[in-house]
Design a protein around this motif. Structure first.
Motif: not given
Length: 601
Positions: A42-46, A119-127, A282-286
């Motif tokens: 969830q970095n701002e700068y990549l 799912p590695r790129l989206h947080s549960p909140d964002a989904l 990210s959702a992957w961890y959950f």
């Protein structure tokens, strides 16, 4: 040759790369695919390896998203990147939309479709909003095991960064990592959990007192950690990044393991209560923890508040970094007030000059973000960056807005100054002084302990509202200590957060005014929350702000008659303090100029 990404990324990327992506989507039975800007952390700068949105579209801004269907695609950005997205993406391939409209777009565009997401790129909140939109559209939002974009990118994809992870000495951090681990472990136990999974690079850096170089403009190491309630930890890093000094620095209570061992480590948390932040991880961890049989405790990252509320060593370090940076900025402002007035350079030359002055300090580790320099109409775009054909030359009778900052071992800076080129108009002086009045309102405010930034925002805007004006960005964001220039959870904004502003939190103060097609104005300094004196008869503990940033405000743009006696006294006191703190680091013509620039109004 492996691709790298910069501000001039080719707008033909879409034509070259979308067919490759769509072919991989078809293999997985996907009608569409979501491409966020954020990466696995969830970095701002990549790092270049994670610039998936740039690879697919050509757009390199720090906020955006794309939705790619087999027969069409849409690009989503916010108002900061209006010019940049036009320069970097092909309008024949991407319909351009507002970043806040992704979910609404899916409701209408995804009817009956199968939409893939990593799912590695989206947080549960964002989904949450995306899943609700897909449900309304009768669409299926399907998690993919293999990201089709990564498969399409293939061998051209840059390698993941391998910058060494190095100790960040206690002389700068102000607290040992053993002490931090003990108190964060206690917070985990107090929340009823056995362990916490940390995936945010800023938390990894802060908790273990380490820094890295994996993320541009931020000294962050990419990794993960599992911290047990007893303060012992497992830190997962690419072995290439582990320096000889690191194991001894971390000690016996921190086990360094290869990143590949993380999935098995998560599986090993079966039966335990595991804390993890649904907005940062990210959702992957959950999904992995649920599958392992762990009980997931959704809670704010326990490092967030301790990291944001700086200790005395970090605050003093920030003071010194800002004095050093203020001298570099003042030399730049002298250059603008003399050389620029005659040579009228373009925006890229302005950016290069400011960066050169910062480099000359000898202490600069990196910029804290890509420098913004907006001449004339480009200054009306709050987060404009000089890109390609949009670059303008400075012009007489207009304004130049420059926003930049530096990363130093002892602190992170971020400051904006707006300067007149030639003689400013009465209208420019009027609008600038309204912004200055708003800036002073925030700088001088006193507020009860426990107040949120959202509650303070209206007070800042009041002078502008009284004139029928406003600005569309927040008034202030949090700033880290040799960490990210944008740090939560603290902020000052209309739509802010209920998070109280706590002693030691550093925030920006940056009201502005933007006249589209003409010019923009912003005045930004950083300030730290401090206890405030309670006047006689007062009954509640109060907080206020100590100014950290010191650099002159353009006197030519101040309509002194618009200032109250108190506001005028503030400007004079601020300039006197600027001269006292920054002056000893300057000499010659630049020092003479500073004395004039800081003279009483």
């Amino acid at each position: 040759m492996r691709q790298t990404f910069d501000e001039t990324t080719d707008p033909s990327f879409g034509a070259k790369h979308l067919p490759l992506l769509r072919a991989e989507m078809a293999k997985q039975g996907l009608d569409g695919f979501l491409i966020p800007h954020e990466d696995e952390h969830q970095n701002e700068y990549l790092p270049d390896a994670n610039e998936r949105l740039a690879w697919a579209t050509g757009f390199t801004g720090s906020a955006g998203a794309a939705v790619v269907f087999q027969d069409r695609a849409s690009m989503f950005t916010d108002g900061r990147y209006t010019v940049q997205v036009k320069a970097q993406t092909d309008p024949a391939l991407f319909e351009r939309r507002d970043l806040n409209d992704v979910a609404a777009y899916l409701e209408t565009a995804a009817k009956g479709a199968v939409i893939g997401y990593d799912p590695r790129l989206h947080s549960p909140d964002a989904l949450v909003a995306l899943k609700a939109a897909a449900q309304k559209a009768g669409a299926e939002l399907r998690a993919v095991d293999a990201n089709p974009l990564d498969l399409a990118w293939g061998a051209d994809r840059p390698a993941q960064p391998t910058a060494p992870v190095v100790p960040h000495e206690d002389v700068h951090s102000g607290e040992s990592h053993a002490s931090k681990r003990a108190r964060i472990g206690k917070a985990v136990a107090d929340a009823g959990a056995d362990a916490v999974v940390l995936t945010a690079p800023m938390s990894i850096a802060w908790l273990f007192n380490v820094r890295g170089g994996d993320v541009i403009r931020s000294p962050l190491p990419i990794g993960q950690a599992i911290l047990a309630a007893d303060g012992k930890a497992r830190l997962f890093l690419d072995p290439v990044k582990v320096t000889n000094a690191l194991p001894a620095w971390l000690g016996d209570d921190v086990r360094i393991e290869a990143t590949e061992q993380l999935p098995a480590a998560l599986d090993g948390l079966s039966g335990q209560k595991v804390m993890i932040d649904p907005s940062l991880s990210s959702a992957w961890y959950f999904d992995r923890l649920d599958a392992a049989g762990a009980t997931v405790v959704r809670a704010m990252d326990p490092c967030a508040i301790p990291r944001a509320a700086k200790n005395a060593v970090e605050i003093e370090g920030s003071r010194q970094a800002h004095i050093r940076d203020g001298a570099a900025l003042s030399r730049f402002l002298h250059w603008v007030d003399t050389v620029v007035q005659e040579t009228l350079p373009d925006e890229r030359e302005v950016v290069e000059a400011l960066e050169r002055f910062r480099e000359e300090t000898g202490a600069l580790k990196d910029l804290s973000f890509d420098t913004i320099a907006g001449a004339g109409p480009n200054g009306a775009l709050p987060h404009y960056k000089p890109v390609g054909a949009s670059i303008r030359k400075v012009e007489k009778g207009s304004l130049l807005l420059v926003d930049g900052g530096g990363q130093y071992l002892d602190g992170t800076t971020d400051v904006t100054r707006t300067m007149a080129v030639g003689e400013p108009s009465e209208d420019q002086r009027h609008k600038f002084t309204l912004v200055l009045k708003a800036h002073i309102a925030m700088a001088t405010i006193r507020f009860p302990a426990g107040t949120s930034g959202m509650a303070l925002d209206a007070i800042t805007r009041a002078p502008m509202w009284a004139a029928g004006l406003d600005y569309d960005h927040g008034t202030g964001h949090g700033v880290g200590s040799y960490l990210g220039v944008h740090e939560g959870p603290q902020r000052i904004a209309k739509w802010g957060t209920s998070q109280p502003l706590l002693e030691g939190m550093i925030l920006s103060n940056e009201p502005g005014y933007y006249r589209e097609g003409h010019w923009g104005i912003r005045i930004e300094t950083l300030q730290v929350v401090t206890p405030a004196e309670v006047p006689e008869g007062g009954e509640r503990p109060m907080h206020g702000f100590e100014q950290l940033t010191f650099a002159p405000i353009d006197r030519k743009l101040i309509a002194v008659e618009m200032l109250t006696p108190g506001e005028r006294a503030y400007v004079d006191a601020y300039h006197a303090e600027t001269l006292a703190k920054v002056g000893p680091l300057m000499d010659g013509e630049a020092l003479d100029w500073l004395k004039r620039a800081c003279a009483p109004l």
